[in-house]
Design a protein around this motif. Structure first.
Motif, PDB file in Angstrom:
ATOM      1  N   LYS A 166     -12.102  14.445   2.578  1.00 25.39           N
ATOM      2  CA  LYS A 166     -12.148  13.503   1.455  1.00 25.39           C
ATOM      3  C   LYS A 166     -11.281  14.003   0.306  1.00 25.39           C
ATOM      4  CE  LYS A 166     -15.436  10.857   3.177  1.00 25.39           C
ATOM      5  NZ  LYS A 166     -15.195   9.518   3.615  1.00 25.39           N
ATOM      6  N   VAL A 211       0.835  -1.203   0.000  1.00 19.32           N
ATOM      7  CA  VAL A 211       0.000   0.000   0.000  1.00 19.32           C
ATOM      8  C   VAL A 211       0.865   1.246   0.000  1.00 19.32           C
ATOM      9  CG1 VAL A 211      -1.706   1.285   1.343  1.00 19.32           C
ATOM     10  CG2 VAL A 211      -1.907  -1.175   1.129  1.00 19.32           C
ATOM     11  N   VAL A 261       0.485   6.475   4.249  1.00 16.35           N
ATOM     12  CA  VAL A 261      -0.798   5.792   4.306  1.00 16.35           C
ATOM     13  C   VAL A 261      -0.947   5.140   5.671  1.00 16.35           C
ATOM     14  CG1 VAL A 261      -2.246   4.019   3.238  1.00 16.35           C
ATOM     15  CG2 VAL A 261      -0.669   5.335   1.825  1.00 16.35           C
ATOM     16  N   GLY A 312      -3.675   2.744   7.133  1.00 19.63           N
ATOM     17  CA  GLY A 312      -4.903   1.984   6.900  1.00 19.63           C
ATOM     18  C   GLY A 312      -5.576   2.483   5.633  1.00 19.63           C
ATOM     19  N   LEU A 313      -6.799   3.035   5.792  1.00 12.89           N
ATOM     20  CA  LEU A 313      -7.535   3.572   4.648  1.00 12.89           C
ATOM     21  C   LEU A 313      -7.543   5.098   4.630  1.00 12.89           C
ATOM     22  CD1 LEU A 313     -10.576   1.115   4.614  1.00 12.89           C
ATOM     23  CD2 LEU A 313      -8.584   1.119   3.123  1.00 12.89           C
ATOM     24  N   THR A 314      -6.675   5.687   5.426  1.00  9.83           N
ATOM     25  CA  THR A 314      -6.587   7.136   5.474  1.00  9.83           C
ATOM     26  C   THR A 314      -5.249   7.577   4.882  1.00  9.83           C
ATOM     27  OG1 THR A 314      -7.941   7.190   7.469  1.00  9.83           O
ATOM     28  CG2 THR A 314      -6.653   9.161   6.976  1.00  9.83           C
ATOM     29  N   TRP A 346     -11.281   8.757  -0.951  1.00  9.12           N
ATOM     30  CA  TRP A 346     -10.535   8.271   0.211  1.00  9.12           C
ATOM     31  C   TRP A 346     -10.656   9.274   1.346  1.00  9.12           C
ATOM     32  CZ3 TRP A 346      -6.745   4.169   0.441  1.00  9.12           C
ATOM     33  CH2 TRP A 346      -6.646   3.418  -0.737  1.00  9.12           C
ATOM     34  N   ASN A 347     -10.532   8.784   2.566  1.00  8.24           N
ATOM     35  CA  ASN A 347     -10.373   9.672   3.711  1.00  8.24           C
ATOM     36  C   ASN A 347      -8.946  10.196   3.669  1.00  8.24           C
ATOM     37  OD1 ASN A 347     -12.944   9.217   4.809  1.00  8.24           O
ATOM     38  ND2 ASN A 347     -12.233   7.356   5.815  1.00  8.24           N
TER      39      ASN A 347
END
Length: 144
Positions: A105, A84, A134, A136-138, A113-114
């Motif tokens: 966002k 990632v 990066v 996680g998803l943020t 993405w956040n």
């Protein structure tokens, strides 16, 4: 034990290795059984005790010697996959105004993405920014 029973045992063990989730244990026992079956079939070893001894030694030695390298070789595809963190340095488009340290966002690689603004300056809607790291998803972003 007759040679064809060794071959049958080897094939059954190899089949069980295919059916069960990896660990590469039965593979070496199956290969040893096939080798002992071939040697018994060609009358290289005739004594049953010698067949069992050879089967045991071949299985255990090959398991100890070859299992580790085989597992590392099989996991190279997973290790070689792009992590990632390869997103770092790429551009993202800010979708809403983001103050310093704020969460909002961004559009990145065609999806939303956040993102957290990790710079000291605020980001405006529509401004291009770079991914800093990066979590996680943020995405942590900075102005371009």
């Amino acid at each position: 034990m007759t040679w064809w029973l060794w071959l049958l045992l080897g094939l059954l063990l190899l089949g069980a290795e295919i059916i069960t989730p990896g660990g590469f244990y039965m593979l070496f026992f199956g290969l040893a059984a096939l080798l002992v079956g071939a040697l018994a079939g060609f009358d290289v070893i005739a004594a049953e005790w010698m067949q069992w001894l050879l089967f045991s030694v071949l299985s255990i030695v090959s398991l100890i010697v070859f299992r580790g390298p085989l597992r590392r070789w099989m996991n190279q595809d997973e290790a070689g996959a792009a992590p990632v963190d390869t997103m770092v340095g790429e551009l993202a488009l800010v979708l809403e105004d983001l103050a310093s340290g704020a969460l909002g966002k961004v559009e990145f690689r065609g999806s939303t993405w956040n993102a957290r603004n990790v710079s000291a300056v605020p980001l405006q809607k529509g401004q291009r920014s770079r991914v800093d790291h990066v979590d996680g998803l943020t995405l942590s972003i900075r102005p371009e």
